[in-house]
Design an enzyme around this catalytic site. Structure first.
Site, PDB file in Angstrom:
ATOM      1  N   GLU A 258     -17.030  -0.070   2.179  1.00 17.70           N
ATOM      2  CA  GLU A 258     -16.696   1.347   1.969  1.00 17.70           C
ATOM      3  C   GLU A 258     -15.494   1.341   1.058  1.00 17.70           C
ATOM      4  O   GLU A 258     -14.415   0.900   1.458  1.00 17.70           O
ATOM      5  CB  GLU A 258     -16.331   2.015   3.298  1.00 17.70           C
ATOM      6  CG  GLU A 258     -17.429   1.986   4.347  1.00 17.70           C
ATOM      7  CD  GLU A 258     -18.659   2.758   3.950  1.00 17.70           C
ATOM      8  OE1 GLU A 258     -18.577   3.551   2.992  1.00 17.70           O
ATOM      9  OE2 GLU A 258     -19.704   2.551   4.573  1.00 17.70           O
ATOM     10  N   CYS A 297     -10.388   8.792   1.945  1.00 16.78           N
ATOM     11  CA  CYS A 297     -11.459   8.313   1.063  1.00 16.78           C
ATOM     12  C   CYS A 297     -12.408   9.429   0.673  1.00 16.78           C
ATOM     13  O   CYS A 297     -13.071   9.357  -0.355  1.00 16.78           O
ATOM     14  CB  CYS A 297     -12.220   7.197   1.748  1.00 16.78           C
ATOM     15  SG  CYS A 297     -12.840   7.655   3.372  1.00 16.78           S
TER      16      CYS A 297
HETATM   17  P1  NAP Z   1      -6.848  -2.359  -0.364  1.00 16.26           P
HETATM   18  O1  NAP Z   1      -5.543  -2.657  -0.992  1.00 16.26           O
HETATM   19  O2  NAP Z   1      -8.071  -2.743  -1.083  1.00 16.26           O
HETATM   20  O3  NAP Z   1      -6.788  -3.065   1.053  1.00 16.26           O
HETATM   21  C1  NAP Z   1      -7.847  -2.927   1.958  1.00 16.26           C
HETATM   22  C2  NAP Z   1      -7.772  -4.030   2.978  1.00 16.26           C
HETATM   23  O4  NAP Z   1      -8.073  -5.270   2.348  1.00 16.26           O
HETATM   24  C3  NAP Z   1      -6.404  -4.206   3.629  1.00 16.26           C
HETATM   25  O5  NAP Z   1      -6.578  -4.511   4.978  1.00 16.26           O
HETATM   26  C4  NAP Z   1      -5.831  -5.398   2.856  1.00 16.26           C
HETATM   27  O6  NAP Z   1      -4.866  -6.080   3.609  1.00 16.26           O
HETATM   28  C5  NAP Z   1      -7.085  -6.228   2.703  1.00 16.26           C
HETATM   29  N1  NAP Z   1      -7.018  -7.240   1.692  1.00 16.26           N
HETATM   30  C6  NAP Z   1      -6.493  -7.149   0.458  1.00 16.26           C
HETATM   31  N2  NAP Z   1      -6.656  -8.307  -0.173  1.00 16.26           N
HETATM   32  C7  NAP Z   1      -7.281  -9.167   0.680  1.00 16.26           C
HETATM   33  C8  NAP Z   1      -7.700 -10.522   0.606  1.00 16.26           C
HETATM   34  N3  NAP Z   1      -7.536 -11.228  -0.486  1.00 16.26           N
HETATM   35  N4  NAP Z   1      -8.301 -11.049   1.676  1.00 16.26           N
HETATM   36  C9  NAP Z   1      -8.486 -10.343   2.801  1.00 16.26           C
HETATM   37  N5  NAP Z   1      -8.098  -9.056   2.920  1.00 16.26           N
HETATM   38  C10 NAP Z   1      -7.509  -8.472   1.869  1.00 16.26           C
HETATM   39  O7  NAP Z   1      -6.977  -0.819  -0.018  1.00 16.26           O
HETATM   40  P2  NAP Z   1      -5.907   0.130   0.684  1.00 16.26           P
HETATM   41  O8  NAP Z   1      -4.812   0.359  -0.288  1.00 16.26           O
HETATM   42  O9  NAP Z   1      -5.567  -0.337   2.055  1.00 16.26           O
HETATM   43  O10 NAP Z   1      -6.760   1.468   0.873  1.00 16.26           O
HETATM   44  C11 NAP Z   1      -6.914   2.415  -0.140  1.00 16.26           C
HETATM   45  C12 NAP Z   1      -8.296   2.361  -0.711  1.00 16.26           C
HETATM   46  O11 NAP Z   1      -9.255   2.361   0.321  1.00 16.26           O
HETATM   47  C13 NAP Z   1      -8.635   3.551  -1.568  1.00 16.26           C
HETATM   48  O12 NAP Z   1      -9.230   3.127  -2.746  1.00 16.26           O
HETATM   49  C14 NAP Z   1      -9.620   4.346  -0.718  1.00 16.26           C
HETATM   50  O13 NAP Z   1     -10.534   5.114  -1.449  1.00 16.26           O
HETATM   51  C15 NAP Z   1     -10.284   3.286   0.051  1.00 16.26           C
HETATM   52  N6  NAP Z   1     -10.806   3.810   1.311  1.00 16.26           N
HETATM   53  C16 NAP Z   1     -12.130   3.943   1.447  1.00 16.26           C
HETATM   54  C17 NAP Z   1     -12.657   4.423   2.632  1.00 16.26           C
HETATM   55  C18 NAP Z   1     -14.133   4.576   2.829  1.00 16.26           C
HETATM   56  O14 NAP Z   1     -14.560   4.800   3.953  1.00 16.26           O
HETATM   57  N7  NAP Z   1     -14.933   4.477   1.801  1.00 16.26           N
HETATM   58  C19 NAP Z   1     -11.803   4.767   3.683  1.00 16.26           C
HETATM   59  C20 NAP Z   1     -10.446   4.623   3.497  1.00 16.26           C
HETATM   60  C21 NAP Z   1      -9.956   4.137   2.292  1.00 16.26           C
HETATM   61  P3  NAP Z   1      -3.300  -5.972   3.283  1.00 16.26           P
HETATM   62  O15 NAP Z   1      -2.900  -4.570   3.536  1.00 16.26           O
HETATM   63  O16 NAP Z   1      -2.678  -6.913   4.230  1.00 16.26           O
HETATM   64  O17 NAP Z   1      -3.136  -6.352   1.855  1.00 16.26           O
END
Ligand code: NAP
Length: 679
Positions: A258, A297
């Site tokens: 997602e 999101c």
């Molecule tokens: P993100 O930076 O991509 O991080 C998402 C998750 O991935 C976090 O738990 C992050 O952990 C983890 N992560 C990052 N790099 C990783 C790696 N190399 N290995 C394992 N895990 C890793 O996104 P975010 O800033 O938290 O969230 C914002 C984004 O999420 C927006 O683009 C939004 O649209 C999207 N979103 C989508 C939905 C949906 O249902 N479609 C819902 C909510 C949000 P760390 O924090 O520890 O880096």
């Protein structure tokens, strides 16, 4: 000020952060409030504990056992939610935002608990659809089934919903029988950690069912095997790098993503200023921009209105946004809190500048706005920012750059086909809404746009008082979207549970299929018992137990009596010549409902007993007409049993009516509620 050590839960032990930990800041004050992360996480032990302790324990339970477990967990969380509210303010969220995250998460768990009891069997195997006849004489059949995967579900979540984001994945996983390792985003992991503690302290979950990684995952993803699953929520960039990792690809590991989405809302051509639809549109757009400071999101990023109406739309939205107080989320007068972090603020401002290169900012100056609250001046606040792009066809960033904050762009459309084309330029989104009362507009929109969006939300004056909101994913409806939105699909009732199970095609004889599915299929053994099945308690009844009645001859007097008594004097029952002219009937025939009534008269055992009520019929088919002089008889077979509560359960009976030539004339499933005692 004390800095909280956010712990991980590893194979039954809470482990604190080490020197690899990252600092976490308050969104309100900017102060360091916590640290999380452990560089020497024992990934192998975690995976082994989940697969070999948690998985085994969960798979020993039936779907109903697991549904009851979810309900108990949800009730427990409900009692402790104030603690979660209290800690969540530091993420920048207001009390209204907490309700979406915390109550929304608990509510999702309740829905899965309830659906698990109502829509899944009290068994270990889920039957996907009906059996498939694969042979001429019915001795070889097929059935699709689903059983839990034997691995672990690793859930990587985004920062914006630290509770809902975890529970909306946890509930279907546990219901499906899979243990979970949760890895929340570090920025808000202290809220998730508390929620995990509350659940674990309840003692409701079996050991190994739930573990937590606060901070980095280490090399866990490299250790996954083909029975494991990754559920990811976050940005498209992270999703791309994780899902293309060699171990994920080479083991064909299910990766449900997602990710970000350029959601849109369309003001229908009929929704002109002065209509309830226009006001509704403005209200929904402003709410979506400011809830969770736009870090949702599903938030509306692109706003489309008929070109002549655009000035009125801009005016109405800016007037509404001007009333939204930005500031300390702990203050009840605050309408919009802070972004999660200074890093997020920087990202939002940079991306807003990209939108600003093609659109005019008509509301919200990030360098000059009021922040309410004395402690909030160093927090990560931004104002809601509304842009206007008059040339949406040439715009690129407006359709491409997800600003994960309170930023949206108003754009004109010329006609509904133009609107469809613009909406679809998001390249796949989670949700698009259309505010219209015109069914033709809605139908046209669906044909042109449904394939590009996970959810289409229509709203107007008829539904607005009970509608659930553009931005609310519901546990009953699928959440996810094609293309840029990640191609994933979560929730959607039991559809969401299926991600955690393997679908397998089973082929075999009727007895083998009955034994596997605990649901009698035609051709399987019929078990005779000396007592009438209506005298036997729910638990005493055996699948396949069959009762056969004596025949009853149908007379003309029966047909006429039934017709007069019920008022159903349809010509096919009253007029022999007219019935003959009908291609379906040889002449005057008995009413189908007369046959059902006589069938009940033949098989019912009248005394007070374990059968409490007839709750319905399913799959009724009349297969052959019955004329006066024909003799019908009934076969009643116990097909399936589903406990409903502590007193009674549902019995599904397979009922077949045959005539004097043993030809089937009608068939259906009869549903009764049967007591656990013989009464
Ligand atoms: P993100 O930076 O991509 O991080 C998402 C998750 O991935 C976090 O738990 C992050 O952990 C983890 N992560 C990052 N790099 C990783 C790696 N190399 N290995 C394992 N895990 C890793 O996104 P975010 O800033 O938290 O969230 C914002 C984004 O999420 C927006 O683009 C939004 O649209 C999207 N979103 C989508 C939905 C949906 O249902 N479609 C819902 C909510 C949000 P760390 O924090 O520890 O880096």
């Amino acid at each position: 000020m004390t800095v909280q050590d956010v712990e991980s839960f590893v194979a039954g032990q809470w482990i604190g952060p080490d020197s690899a930990a990252r600092e976490i800041h308050s969104a309100i004050t900017g102060d360091i409030i916590a640290r999380a992360g452990n560089g020497s996480l024992d990934v192998d032990t975690m995976l082994d504990h989940a697969r070999n302790v948690g998985g085994l324990a969960l798979r020993a339970l039936t779907f109903h056992d697991r549904a009851k477990m979810l309900k108990a967990l949800a009730l427990h969380l409900e009692q402790h939610k104030q603690q979660l509210y209290d800690i969540s303010f530091a993420t920048g969220a207001t009390q209204k935002d907490h309700v979406i995250d915390i109550d929304g998460g608990i509510g999702t768990m309740f829905v899965f608990a309830s659906k698990g009891r109502r829509e899944l069997p009290d068994a270990h195997v889920y039957l996907d659809g009906d059996f498939e006849p694969l042979s001429r004489n019915g001795t070889f059949l097929g059935q699709h089934i689903c059983t839990p995967m034997h691995g672990v579900a690793v859930h990587i979540n985004a920062f914006n919903f630290p509770v809902w984001g975890m529970l909306e994945k946890l509930a279907p996983s546990l219901l499906g029988g899979m243990p979970v390792i949760v890895k929340p985003a570090t920025a808000s992991c202290y809220v998730t950690e508390l929620c995990v503690r509350i659940m674990l302290d309840s003692g409701i979950l079996p050991a190994g069912a739930l573990q937590l990684v606060s901070g980095g995952l280490g090399n866990m993803l490299d250790k996954l095997i083909s029975q494991d699953i990754v559920g990811f929520t976050g940005s498209a960039d992270t999703a791309r790098s994780l899902r293309s990792a060699p171990p994920i690809l080479s083991n064909a590991i299910r990766f449900v993503a997602e990710q970000d989405s350029l959601n849109s809302s369309v003001l229908g051509p009929d929704a002109t200023p002065g209509t309830p639809e226009f006001d509704l549109f403005v209200k929904e757009v402003a709410r979506e921009m400011t809830t969770k400071a736009g870090q949702k999101c599903t938030a509306i990023r692109r706003i489309f209105a008929p070109r002549p109406i655009v000035p009125a739309v801009l005016d109405a939205i800016t007037t509404t946004l001007a009333k939204a107080t930005v500031g300390d989320p702990r203050d009840s007068a605050t309408r919009m809190g802070a972004l999660i972090s200074v890093a997020q603020k920087k990202d939002v401002l940079e991306k807003a500048d990209m939108i600003g290169a093609e659109a005019e900012r008509v509301f919200g100056d990030p360098h000059n706005f009021e922040i309410a609250g004395p402690d909030a001046q160093n927090g990560s606040f931004v104002p809601p920012m509304l842009f206007h792009c008059d040339t949406p066809d040439t715009g690129v960033s407006v359709h491409d750059v997800e600003v994960f904050g309170p930023v949206s762009t108003v754009m004109p459309y010329e006609d509904i086909d133009h609107a469809i084309g613009l909406v679809n330029r998001g390249k796949g989104s989670l949700v698009a809404s259309v505010i219209t009362r015109d069914g033709e507009v809605a139908r046209h929109m669906v044909r042109g746009a449904a394939a590009f969006h996970g959810r289409l939300y229509f709203n107007n004056r008829d539904s607005m008082n009970e509608s659930t909101g553009h931005g609310s994913p519901l546990p009953h409806m699928v959440h996810g979207g094609p293309g840029r939105a990640g191609g994933g699909e979560e929730l959607g009732g039991v559809r969401g549970v299926m991600h955690y199970m393997q679908r397998t095609a089973i082929q075999g004889s009727p007895d083998i299929l009955t034994a596997i599915g605990q649901k009698w299929v035609p051709g399987a053994q019929e078990i005779k018992h000396e007592d009438h099945p209506f005298t036997r308690s729910f638990h005493a009844l055996v699948i396949g137990e069959t009762f056969k009645t004596q025949p009853r001859v149908i007379t003309v007097a029966d047909i006429e009596h039934f017709a007069e008594f019920t008022g159903d004097t349809f010509y096919a029952h009253m007029d022999d010549d007219a019935a003959r002219r009908n291609p379906f009937f040889p002449g005057r025939v008995a009413h189908g409902y007369l046959l059902l009534s006589f069938a009940a008269g033949l098989f019912v055992q009248p005394d007070e007993g374990p059968v409490l009520a007839n709750t319905g019929l399913d799959n009724l088919r009349f297969m052959k007409p019955v004329e006066a002089g024909d003799a019908i008889k009934v076969r009643l077979t116990t097909k399936q049993k589903t406990p409903r509560n502590d007193e009674y359960g549902e019995v599904r009976w397979h009922v077949t009516l045959t005539n004097q030539h043993d030809e089937r004339v009608a068939e259906y499933d009869l549903l009764t509620m049967n007591s656990y005692d013989t009464r």
